[in-house]
Design a protein around this motif. Sequence first.
Motif, PDB file in Angstrom:
ATOM      1  N   LYS A  71      37.745  10.021  61.885  1.00 51.99           N
ATOM      2  CA  LYS A  71      39.820   9.358  62.312  1.00 51.99           C
ATOM      3  C   LYS A  71      39.866   8.273  63.068  1.00 51.99           C
ATOM      4  CE  LYS A  71      39.597  13.754  63.761  1.00 51.99           C
ATOM      5  NZ  LYS A  71      39.841  14.714  65.012  1.00 51.99           N
ATOM      6  N   LYS A  72      39.226   7.805  63.288  1.00 53.12           N
ATOM      7  CA  LYS A  72      39.416   6.609  64.632  1.00 53.12           C
ATOM      8  C   LYS A  72      39.411   5.020  63.222  1.00 53.12           C
ATOM      9  CE  LYS A  72      37.360   8.920  68.456  1.00 53.12           C
ATOM     10  NZ  LYS A  72      36.546   9.367  68.801  1.00 53.12           N
ATOM     11  N   SER A  73      41.079   4.313  63.944  1.00 54.53           N
ATOM     12  CA  SER A  73      40.409   3.249  63.092  1.00 54.53           C
ATOM     13  C   SER A  73      40.020   2.348  63.411  1.00 54.53           C
ATOM     14  CB  SER A  73      41.785   2.190  63.875  1.00 54.53           C
ATOM     15  OG  SER A  73      42.046   2.550  64.726  1.00 54.53           O
ATOM     16  N   SER A  74      39.329   1.168  63.081  1.00 51.31           N
ATOM     17  CA  SER A  74      38.304   0.375  62.597  1.00 51.31           C
ATOM     18  C   SER A  74      38.786  -0.602  64.082  1.00 51.31           C
ATOM     19  CB  SER A  74      38.125  -0.464  61.419  1.00 51.31           C
ATOM     20  OG  SER A  74      37.620  -0.096  60.899  1.00 51.31           O
ATOM     21  N   LYS A  75      40.411  -1.081  64.523  1.00 52.92           N
ATOM     22  CA  LYS A  75      40.169  -1.590  65.707  1.00 52.92           C
ATOM     23  C   LYS A  75      39.906  -0.773  67.143  1.00 52.92           C
ATOM     24  CE  LYS A  75      44.514  -3.223  68.014  1.00 52.92           C
ATOM     25  NZ  LYS A  75      45.550  -4.022  67.696  1.00 52.92           N
ATOM     26  N   ARG A  76      40.695   0.382  66.932  1.00 54.01           N
ATOM     27  CA  ARG A  76      40.051   1.348  67.781  1.00 54.01           C
ATOM     28  C   ARG A  76      38.432   1.565  67.974  1.00 54.01           C
ATOM     29  NH1 ARG A  76      41.830   7.504  68.518  1.00 54.01           N
ATOM     30  NH2 ARG A  76      41.111   8.303  69.914  1.00 54.01           N
ATOM     31  N   LYS A  77      37.575   1.721  66.581  1.00 55.70           N
ATOM     32  CA  LYS A  77      36.273   1.511  67.064  1.00 55.70           C
ATOM     33  C   LYS A  77      35.414   0.804  67.763  1.00 55.70           C
ATOM     34  CE  LYS A  77      35.386   3.606  63.377  1.00 55.70           C
ATOM     35  NZ  LYS A  77      35.013   4.212  62.670  1.00 55.70           N
ATOM     36  N   ARG A  78      35.977  -0.830  67.325  1.00 54.50           N
ATOM     37  CA  ARG A  78      35.765  -1.711  67.976  1.00 54.50           C
ATOM     38  C   ARG A  78      36.352  -2.889  69.255  1.00 54.50           C
ATOM     39  NH1 ARG A  78      38.305  -4.581  64.314  1.00 54.50           N
ATOM     40  NH2 ARG A  78      40.042  -5.408  65.225  1.00 54.50           N
ATOM     41  N   ASN A  79      37.813  -1.959  69.669  1.00 56.08           N
ATOM     42  CA  ASN A  79      37.531  -2.409  70.875  1.00 56.08           C
ATOM     43  C   ASN A  79      36.834  -1.415  71.918  1.00 56.08           C
ATOM     44  OD1 ASN A  79      39.593  -4.293  70.189  1.00 56.08           O
ATOM     45  ND2 ASN A  79      41.032  -3.233  70.246  1.00 56.08           N
ATOM     46  N   LEU A  80      36.207  -0.164  72.064  1.00 51.96           N
ATOM     47  CA  LEU A  80      35.874   0.638  72.728  1.00 51.96           C
ATOM     48  C   LEU A  80      34.374   0.884  72.823  1.00 51.96           C
ATOM     49  CD1 LEU A  80      36.787   4.487  71.130  1.00 51.96           C
ATOM     50  CD2 LEU A  80      37.555   3.205  73.574  1.00 51.96           C
ATOM     51  N   ARG A  81      33.575  -0.834  71.853  1.00 55.63           N
ATOM     52  CA  ARG A  81      32.204  -1.307  71.951  1.00 55.63           C
ATOM     53  C   ARG A  81      32.326  -2.332  72.885  1.00 55.63           C
ATOM     54  NH1 ARG A  81      32.267  -5.073  66.659  1.00 55.63           N
ATOM     55  NH2 ARG A  81      32.942  -3.234  65.412  1.00 55.63           N
TER      56      ARG A  81
END
Length: 65
Positions: free
Chosen positions: A35-45
């Motif tokens: 449910k999380k957007s790709s942008k959100r997951k990328r910024n959590l990296r």
Amino acid sequence: MPKLKTNRGAAKRFKRTATGKFKHAQSHHSHILTKKSSKRKRNLRPLITTSASDNIGLIRLLPYA
């Protein structure tokens, strides 16, 4: 005076940088990722540094880090 013990839970989560700050992984990036957007997951990296107020407690938990 006896040797100080390192808090093993903190040692697995935090690493000290060359300048003495602490870096750690961000939360919310381990499960329920659909449910999380790709942008959100990328910024959590990337690893981030802790705030200065948290460093005081981390120095006590990780005396030899």
